[in-house]
Design a protein around this motif. Structure first.
Motif, mmCIF file in Angstrom:
data_model
loop_
_atom_site.group_PDB
_atom_site.id
_atom_site.type_symbol
_atom_site.label_atom_id
_atom_site.label_comp_id
_atom_site.label_asym_id
_atom_site.label_seq_id
_atom_site.Cartn_x
_atom_site.Cartn_y
_atom_site.Cartn_z
ATOM 1 N N VAL A 281 0.837 -1.134 0.091
ATOM 2 C CA VAL A 281 -0.001 -0.089 -0.108
ATOM 3 C C VAL A 281 0.974 1.339 0.028
ATOM 4 O O VAL A 281 0.537 1.945 -0.681
ATOM 5 N N SER A 282 2.004 1.258 0.620
ATOM 6 C CA SER A 282 2.972 2.412 0.863
ATOM 7 C C SER A 282 3.659 2.364 -0.380
ATOM 8 O O SER A 282 3.776 3.699 -0.843
ATOM 9 N N LEU A 283 3.664 1.311 -1.321
ATOM 10 C CA LEU A 283 4.487 1.452 -2.673
ATOM 11 C C LEU A 283 3.302 2.073 -3.486
ATOM 12 O O LEU A 283 3.699 2.895 -4.404
ATOM 13 N N ILE A 284 1.988 1.890 -3.414
ATOM 14 C CA ILE A 284 0.987 2.536 -4.302
ATOM 15 C C ILE A 284 1.334 4.012 -3.871
ATOM 16 O O ILE A 284 1.130 5.039 -4.976
ATOM 17 N N PHE A 285 1.417 4.502 -2.643
ATOM 18 C CA PHE A 285 1.211 5.878 -2.143
ATOM 19 C C PHE A 285 2.462 6.646 -2.907
ATOM 20 O O PHE A 285 2.168 7.752 -3.483
ATOM 21 N N VAL A 286 3.632 5.824 -2.943
ATOM 22 C CA VAL A 286 4.755 6.573 -3.525
ATOM 23 C C VAL A 286 4.655 6.411 -5.050
ATOM 24 O O VAL A 286 5.044 7.713 -5.735
ATOM 25 N N TYR A 287 4.006 5.486 -5.614
ATOM 26 C CA TYR A 287 3.825 5.512 -7.230
ATOM 27 C C TYR A 287 2.776 6.641 -7.618
ATOM 28 O O TYR A 287 3.043 7.451 -8.547
ATOM 29 N N ILE A 288 1.775 6.855 -6.641
ATOM 30 C CA ILE A 288 0.806 7.961 -6.801
ATOM 31 C C ILE A 288 1.529 9.175 -7.097
ATOM 32 O O ILE A 288 1.352 10.196 -8.220
ATOM 33 N N GLY A 289 2.568 9.631 -6.258
ATOM 34 C CA GLY A 289 3.354 10.960 -6.188
ATOM 35 C C GLY A 289 4.349 10.796 -7.290
ATOM 36 O O GLY A 289 4.437 11.915 -8.050
ATOM 37 N N THR A 290 4.737 9.771 -7.722
ATOM 38 C CA THR A 290 5.679 9.957 -9.036
ATOM 39 C C THR A 290 4.592 9.883 -10.271
ATOM 40 O O THR A 290 5.120 10.762 -11.120
ATOM 41 N N ALA A 291 3.459 9.364 -10.212
ATOM 42 C CA ALA A 291 2.540 9.703 -11.442
ATOM 43 C C ALA A 291 2.075 10.813 -11.373
ATOM 44 O O ALA A 291 1.854 11.299 -12.573
ATOM 45 N N LEU A 292 1.673 11.314 -10.250
ATOM 46 C CA LEU A 292 1.405 13.013 -10.224
ATOM 47 C C LEU A 292 2.287 14.023 -10.843
ATOM 48 O O LEU A 292 2.122 14.687 -11.668
ATOM 49 N N PHE A 293 3.830 13.603 -10.560
ATOM 50 C CA PHE A 293 4.782 14.305 -11.147
ATOM 51 C C PHE A 293 4.872 14.133 -12.615
ATOM 52 O O PHE A 293 4.906 15.272 -13.418
ATOM 53 N N ALA A 294 4.608 12.741 -13.390
ATOM 54 C CA ALA A 294 4.659 12.789 -14.554
ATOM 55 C C ALA A 294 3.465 13.268 -15.307
ATOM 56 O O ALA A 294 3.379 13.919 -16.292
ATOM 57 N N TYR A 295 2.403 13.128 -14.705
ATOM 58 C CA TYR A 295 1.064 13.501 -15.342
ATOM 59 C C TYR A 295 1.093 15.072 -15.573
ATOM 60 O O TYR A 295 0.513 15.775 -16.532
ATOM 61 N N TYR A 296 1.493 15.844 -14.413
ATOM 62 C CA TYR A 296 1.595 17.263 -14.559
ATOM 63 C C TYR A 296 2.596 17.731 -15.047
ATOM 64 O O TYR A 296 2.822 19.004 -15.664
ATOM 65 N N THR A 297 3.842 17.046 -15.339
ATOM 66 C CA THR A 297 4.861 17.530 -16.420
ATOM 67 C C THR A 297 4.423 17.417 -17.746
ATOM 68 O O THR A 297 4.886 18.293 -18.541
ATOM 69 N N ALA A 298 3.554 16.164 -17.728
ATOM 70 C CA ALA A 298 3.022 16.196 -19.346
ATOM 71 C C ALA A 298 2.049 17.024 -19.598
ATOM 72 O O ALA A 298 1.588 17.779 -20.723
#
Length: 501
Positions: A281-298
């Protein structure tokens, strides 16, 4: 996308449903203090396991991990990698010990080893820490809800605290554990939904997310260097090990759950299940943070310029999720906070009853008086927690100051416990001296960041990273106590030898 009527309906149905479900345990909790504090040792294994997981996850984790991963990398996830060791120690040492002592208090054992001073000291530290925890969780839960709904922060703190207090007060530990289980499931579902939507919302597909993240080194677990002044992989791992040993070894929130299962074997299974569940679950949380970075970078036009890293996830929840799912994820965030607050209230009431009311009473405490104590203490702790949250909202820096003081006073708990487990014959004076030296070490490391560079005391400033505070504090207590015990044994042996000769 804005919050719609459907989102409000989903959110309020969840909150109201959980509160009513918790209140439904009222008649079960009235059977006596054993039912209120330990559910008479009759709760299902999986429910207790989910409760342990939900206790571990708070609104800080729900927002903090994605925010940290968005800002930096996966270094915070290293903390979770220490959990298998901590849960293994719990299964082999802590759980059998507490089940054999057969006390719902985590600190009864310390009195057996060192006397009542140790039990009283640790219990007081625990209560102070829980007040800080309730207040900070209520505040940190209210801030994103204010951003999402536009509601008044103080009103959110009060109504969240009251709603949680009501079902905790009426339903006892059974209500807390069962609602924790439901809240934990909702939390996991909400996190998975966010991760999937972010992954498949990239303009050029999921592969783009990993390309952007890899280009910015977002999957890094941190430096593997030997530095003790930075949050390297090793510093975070050791910090996580000590914090999790404290959680699973001496934290009343967890120890109390060990006593709600039918047997030691079931308590072990619950702990392993709840603890290890936090890792993915904590892995999902840090993945969300990384995905947010990629999403708003794009798609930078979708995020207002200057948005703080810890506010990016709340912004996405409100503006990036489909109708209905926004309400579900906000409910997930809310559940993380409610479960933590409920646990702190019930566990604090249990400590007041077992470690003070019953222990200091001159005559046997009746069940009627025990229940009155539990109800009154639950109410007082919940009310003080709400007040603490309101104070933290109005006084700048009080949150950090309170947590620093709480860490200083509670820092000796783990070292004292380990000393009692490993060294079978520790003199009371040696234990007291070890704790004092450990607390001085913790105070020095905790307060060092407050020393300005131009101060004459700057030369005394600790060069070590703050994560290592609990590590060095615990180590000092254990090593000093161990060495004093060893030297005293040697001295006693030499004295006996001289008498014989």
């Amino acid at each position: 996308m804005e919050i719609t009527l459907l989102d409000y309906v989903v959110f309020f149905l969840f909150v109201g449903g959980v509160a009513l479900f918790g209140c439904s345990f009222f008649f079960r909790s009235r059977r006596g203090s054993a039912a209120f504090t330990a559910a008479e040792g009759n709760l299902p294994t999986w429910v207790v396991g989910m409760s342990i997981f939900a206790t571990f996850v708070s609104s800080i984790s729900f927002l903090g991990l994605p925010g940290d991963a968005y800002k930096s990398n996966w270094n915070p996830f290293v903390f979770s990698l220490s959990i298998p060791i901590a849960t293994w120690l719990a299964a082999k040492v802590f759980i059998p010990l507490y089940r054999n002592v057969n006390s719902v208090s985590a600190y009864h054992y310390l009195e057996q080893r060192f006397g009542y001073w140790a039990r009283c000291y640790v219990a007081v530290c625990y209560l102070l820490t829980q007040l800080a925890r309730i207040g900070s969780i209520l505040l940190l839960l209210a801030l994103p809800l204010h951003t999402m709904f536009g509601w008044d922060v103080a009103s959110i703190i009060v109504w969240t605290g009251v709603a949680t207090l009501v079902y905790t007060l009426l339903g006892g530990i059974a209500a807390v554990v069962w609602t924790d289980a439901i809240q934990g499931i909702i939390l996991i579902v909400g996190a998975i939904v966010c991760a999937l939507i972010l992954t498949f919302s990239m303009p050029e597909g999921p592969a783009q997310l990993f390309e952007i993240a890899a280009a910015h080194d977002k999957f890094s677990l941190g430096s593997f260097g030997a530095s003790l002044t930075e949050p390297t992989f090793w510093v975070v791992l050791v910090y996580g090990l000590f914090v999790n040993m404290q959680n699973y070894g001496i934290d009343q929130n967890y120890v109390q759950r060990y006593m709600t299962t039918r047997s030691t074997a079931e308590a072990v299974k619950s702990t392993l299940f709840g603890g290890l569940l936090y890792i993915p679950v904590s892995l999902i949380f840090v993945y969300i943070g990384t995905a947010l970075f990629a999403y708003y970078t794009a798609r930078p036009e979708l995020l207002p310029a200057g948005t703080p890293s810890d506010q990016v996830f709340p912004w996405f929840i409100v503006h990036g999720l489909p109708t209905g799912l926004t309400g579900l994820v906000i409910a997930s965030l809310f559940s993380a906070g409610m479960s933590t607050v409920a646990t702190s209230i019930n566990s604090s009431a249990t400590i007041v009853l077992t470690d003070f009311a019953k222990r200091l009473a001159k005559s046997e405490v009746t069940e009627r008086r025990s229940m009155k104590t539990l109800y009154a203490t639950s109410f007082v702790v919940g009310a003080l927690g709400i007040v603490m949250g309101l104070l933290m909202m109005r006084i700048d820096g009080v949150l950090d100051a309170w947590w620093k003081l709480a860490s200083i006073f509670s820092g000796g708990m783990l070292g004292l416990f380990l000393l009692g487990v490993v060294c079978r014959r520790v003199r009371r004076a040696h234990a007291v001296l070890a704790v004092v030296l450990g607390l001085l070490t913790i105070a020095w490391m905790s307060l060092s960041p407050l020393i300005n560079e131009g101060s004459p005391f700057y030369v005394l400033r600790s060069p070590l990273h703050t994560y290592l505070t609990i590590v060095f504090g615990t180590t000092v207590i254990f090593v000093v106590g161990f060495l004093l015990t060893a030297f005293s044994r040697r001295s006693d042996s030499e004295t006996e030898h001289k008498k014989v000769n």
